[in-house]
Motif scaffolding. Sequence first.
Motif, PDB file in Angstrom:
ATOM      1  N   ILE A  42       0.786  -1.032  -0.103  1.00 27.30           N
ATOM      2  CA  ILE A  42      -0.082  -0.051   0.106  1.00 27.30           C
ATOM      3  C   ILE A  42       0.842   1.277   0.056  1.00 27.30           C
ATOM      4  O   ILE A  42       0.776   2.121  -0.686  1.00 27.30           O
ATOM      5  N   GLU A  43       2.045   1.345   0.947  1.00 26.82           N
ATOM      6  CA  GLU A  43       2.923   2.305   0.918  1.00 26.82           C
ATOM      7  C   GLU A  43       3.604   2.611  -0.377  1.00 26.82           C
ATOM      8  O   GLU A  43       3.743   3.897  -0.944  1.00 26.82           O
ATOM      9  N   SER A  44       3.902   1.583  -0.992  1.00 30.21           N
ATOM     10  CA  SER A  44       4.678   1.691  -2.453  1.00 30.21           C
ATOM     11  C   SER A  44       3.656   2.270  -3.449  1.00 30.21           C
ATOM     12  O   SER A  44       4.175   3.160  -4.054  1.00 30.21           O
ATOM     13  N   TYR A  45       2.435   1.974  -3.439  1.00 31.10           N
ATOM     14  CA  TYR A  45       1.409   2.526  -4.249  1.00 31.10           C
ATOM     15  C   TYR A  45       1.187   3.971  -4.045  1.00 31.10           C
ATOM     16  O   TYR A  45       1.130   4.610  -4.943  1.00 31.10           O
ATOM     17  N   LEU A  46       1.362   4.222  -2.737  1.00 28.51           N
ATOM     18  CA  LEU A  46       1.061   5.619  -2.509  1.00 28.51           C
ATOM     19  C   LEU A  46       2.187   6.390  -2.937  1.00 28.51           C
ATOM     20  O   LEU A  46       2.212   7.712  -3.578  1.00 28.51           O
TER      21      LEU A  46
END
Length: 276
Positions: A42-46
């Motif tokens: 999720i953090e990578s996507y953000l």
Amino acid sequence: MHNFKFALNASTLFPFELDVIEQIRVAAEAGYDGIELWVKDIESYLEKGGSLKTIKEFLKDRGIFVVNAITFFKWSDEDEATRIKGLVEAEKEMTMLKEIGCNAVAAPPSGSMDDLTLETIAEHFSALTTIARRMDMEVYLEFWGKANKLATLSEAMYIAMESGLSDVKFLLDPFHMYTGGSYFTSLAYLNQRNIGIFHVNDYPEYPPKEQITDSERQFPGDGIAPTEQLANYLVEMNYQGYLSLELFIENYGNQSALEVASQGLKKMKQTYLPNK
């Protein structure tokens, strides 16, 4: 037919290097009811310009739910400063997860716990759970078979009892029960309210449990796990929550992500649904 629900842990798709949107798409197209996302994804996507709003809307459009999140904040650690930092990180991550409709997070033994007593770990778990429930989140206590502390179901049950909480939920995983030496018959001591989510996997006879690694997990029914016995325990306790396929296979040959996910769902239903 028993009323299990089926989820896909995103780890199963790691070899395909998909972002969270593609992970969700694959799980939905394969027919899963839910998905377990990893906070790091999720953090990578953000970081790449995506938004929580986009994830939430995509989940709604595809009719699938984030039923749990996998992360490794150090909620219990021998160093008090590290533990406090871990709780701050936990609150930050749970705030993010709430925004996409996820109401649960796993709490594995990811800190340095070797010199802590089980009673102290129980106090730490109670502190984490207090923070989570203030946010209307649930924490699933997870044990790892290769951990030095919190390695067995019996240790997890003891921590739950010593926490002062009346309704602790566990994240159960046959692979971790096997590698840690937990008795599968101990599941008879639980009821359906004690299970937050049940990971599904199998394992081979060789290498032995002392040497086996996560990458050697198998699809349910392909190994030596007492899958029928596990399914019967879940049926007897009237568990109606999620079974989630969690594999760490590094190479699926020529199969696509959708083919792998579909195969996993088919094998889950074949092995965990009575008379199917």
